[in-house]
Design an enzyme around this catalytic site. Structure first.
Site, PDB file in Angstrom:
ATOM      1  N   ARG A  64       0.827  -1.218   0.000  1.00  0.00           N
ATOM      2  CA  ARG A  64       0.000   0.000   0.000  1.00  0.00           C
ATOM      3  C   ARG A  64       0.859   1.264   0.000  1.00  0.00           C
ATOM      4  NH1 ARG A  64      -2.413  -3.974   2.868  1.00  0.00           N
ATOM      5  NH2 ARG A  64      -1.397  -3.284   4.772  1.00  0.00           N
ATOM      6  N   GLU A 101       6.983 -10.437  15.562  1.00  0.00           N
ATOM      7  CA  GLU A 101       6.652 -11.010  16.866  1.00  0.00           C
ATOM      8  C   GLU A 101       7.129 -12.466  16.929  1.00  0.00           C
ATOM      9  OE1 GLU A 101       2.574 -10.513  17.849  1.00  0.00           O
ATOM     10  OE2 GLU A 101       2.846 -11.255  19.892  1.00  0.00           O
TER      11      GLU A 101
END
Ligand code: AMP
Length: 178
Positions: A64, A101
């Site tokens: 994006r 993560e």
């Protein structure tokens, strides 16, 4: 064209819960991109803070960041450079790994895409943990570029992504608090 307010722009971003995984709310900007005044107002809002900042190049992060970044580059009258996920760019690349993560990810840029001393603006749609933008800034600095700043349409401020971006100038259009 009618200029939309920040609140109106925020209203054109759709929350999709549990995408891409449970507990994450995906901020879907496709309704905003599809709205003529929404798109124009977004690009203007992203470009305005950098008009007199001496930006030479806008660097957009896949995917994006390509849509918004190319339009902001056009608005600022400068060129656009993509940073992509590993293995997508056809030429000679420089890579930067960064921690997620769970696990790691890698982004790449064409090694000849920016020149030493060039003032670049890093652009993406969402600032979340800041890991992606920090890796992009590191990659650009390794090529000798000066990171003039980072710009995002949306900042998830509860994740404190700014902390990862050091003292780089950061501009965001819409802030989403915890
Ligand atoms: P981060 O590295 O955590 O700052 O994540 C930034 C990248 O992940 C950007 O390229 C965003 O497009 C994407 N991203 C992270 N969180 C979201 C979210 N909640 N909704 C949409 N995109 C996201």
């Amino acid at each position: 064209m009618g200029r939309l307010s920040v609140a109106e722009l925020a209203g054109l971003i759709r929350d999709i819960p549990d995408v891409p995984q449970p507990g994450i709310v995906f901020k879907d900007i496709t309704p905003l991109l599809a709205h003529p005044d929404g798109l124009a107002s977004t690009i203007e809002a992203l470009a305005v803070p950098w008009r007199d900042a001496g930006i030479d190049t806008v660097v957009g992060i896949e995917a994006r960041g390509f849509i918004l970044g190319a339009a902001v580059a056009h608005s600022l009258g400068v060129g656009f450079v993509p940073i992509r996920k590993a293995g997508k760019l056809p030429g000679v690349t420089m890579a930067q790994q960064y921690d997620l993560e769970y696990g790691t990810d890698t982004i790449e840029i064409h090694a000849d895409a920016v020149s030493p001393g060039e003032h670049v603006l890093v652009l993406d749609d969402v600032l979340a943990t800041g890991g992606t933008a920090a890796a992009a800034a590191l990659l650009l600095r390794r090529l000798g570029a000066t990171v003039a700043g980072c710009s995002f349409l949306l900042e998830l401020s509860f994740l404190d992504g700014r902390a990862k971006l050091g003292d780089a100038r950061i501009e965001t259009v819409i802030e989403v608090g915890g």
